[in-house]
Design a protein around this motif. Structure first.
Motif, short mmCIF file in Angstrom:
data_model
loop_
_atom_site.label_atom_id
_atom_site.label_comp_id
_atom_site.label_asym_id
_atom_site.label_seq_id
_atom_site.Cartn_x
_atom_site.Cartn_y
_atom_site.Cartn_z
N ILE A 134 -37.65 20.34 -2.62
CA ILE A 134 -38.26 21.61 -2.99
C ILE A 134 -37.36 22.74 -2.48
O ILE A 134 -37.09 22.83 -1.28
N ASN A 135 -36.90 23.56 -3.41
CA ASN A 135 -36.00 24.67 -3.04
C ASN A 135 -36.83 25.85 -2.54
O ASN A 135 -37.46 26.54 -3.33
N VAL A 192 -32.75 35.01 1.45
CA VAL A 192 -32.50 36.28 0.77
C VAL A 192 -32.84 37.41 1.72
O VAL A 192 -33.97 37.50 2.22
N ASP A 193 -31.84 38.25 1.98
CA ASP A 193 -31.99 39.33 2.97
C ASP A 193 -31.72 40.66 2.27
O ASP A 193 -30.59 40.90 1.82
N PRO A 194 -32.73 41.54 2.18
CA PRO A 194 -32.51 42.81 1.48
C PRO A 194 -31.41 43.66 2.11
O PRO A 194 -30.79 44.48 1.43
N GLU A 200 -31.01 34.88 -10.25
CA GLU A 200 -30.67 33.46 -10.34
C GLU A 200 -31.27 32.70 -9.14
O GLU A 200 -31.83 31.61 -9.30
N ARG A 201 -31.18 33.30 -7.94
CA ARG A 201 -31.67 32.61 -6.74
C ARG A 201 -33.20 32.52 -6.76
O ARG A 201 -33.78 31.49 -6.37
N ASP A 227 -38.30 26.96 -5.94
CA ASP A 227 -39.59 26.31 -6.23
C ASP A 227 -40.71 26.94 -5.42
O ASP A 227 -41.90 26.73 -5.73
N ALA A 228 -40.36 27.65 -4.34
CA ALA A 228 -41.38 28.22 -3.44
C ALA A 228 -40.73 29.29 -2.58
O ALA A 228 -39.51 29.29 -2.40
#
Ligand code: FMN
Length: 192
Positions: free
Chosen positions: A5-6, A42-44, A66-67, A72-73
């Motif tokens: 699970i990504n 993911v870091d703003p 894309e990321r 998946d979650a």
């Protein structure tokens, strides 16, 4: 289905000197302890997303989509700012649309007295609009600076680790169920 699970862990704060690094590092270790999960972060603070939300998309925005699209979650690590969640997080959320859909999200929150719970309740409303299922269970750190030592270790890890374990079990259940459902029937057939 037994596929990995990504999970995408998303930082809620982009503030200089933020406590988010400490809380997210703890959450990252908890997620990676689960064999079922792989992790992207993911870091703003590291993304150049145009505030004007122009149709001329930047490279960072394409990559962000894309990321989010291959996830998946999601696990959001968010503080509370003035009884809400940070603007940087809202901008990140609003910069993507269809890629969020039909996936689950879980929350780790922190702050002063509220432990970020008001920020989480607001995020549930936002993610409902994006066709995302939010997990009932959360992990919350009130007066967060009292919870961790200078090395980023929790003074009393048992309860937060148990809460995180329950929340991640729910996230896994929903991630597998929705991944199967998306494979069977593309969600954009019903999303409007
Ligand atoms: C602008 C601002 C507003 C805040 N408002 C609240 C609040 O309403 N409730 C709360 O519990 N904590 C509040 N806090 C405390 C933050 O949740 C706490 O400082 C947290 O560490 C901020 O996250 P960060 O350091 O990762 O940016 C606020 C902090 C800031 C900077």
């Amino acid at each position: 289905m037994t596929d990995t699970i990504n999970v995408v862990l998303i930082y809620g704060s982009a503030r200089d000197g933020r406590y988010c690094d400490t809380v997210a590092k703890w959450a990252r270790a908890q997620i990676l302890a689960h064999k079922a999960f792989s992790l992207d972060i993911v870091d703003p603070a590291e993304l150049a997303i145009p505030l004007r939300m122009s149709r001329n998309e930047s490279g960072d925005l394409d990559l962000l989509k894309e990321r989010i699209g291959t996830a998946d979650a999601f696990v959001i690590v968010t503080p509370e700012y003035n009884h809400g969640y940070p603007a940087a997080l809202k901008h990140l959320i609003d910069s993507v649309y269809g890629e969020w859909q039909a996936k689950p999200v879980a929350f780790v929150s922190y702050g002063a007295a509220s432990g970020g719970l008001r920020a989480v309740e607001q995020l549930r409303q936002v993610f409902a609009e994006l066709h995302i299922a939010s997990m009932r269970n959360t992990v919350s750190f009130a007066n967060v600076w009292e919870q961790f030592d200078e090395q980023g270790r929790l003074h009393a890890p048992d309860r937060p680790e148990k809460s995180m374990g329950m929340m991640l079990a729910q996230l896994q259940w929903w991630a597998v169920a929705l991944k199967n459902a998306r494979l069977h029937t593309p969600y954009d057939l019903v999303a409007t």
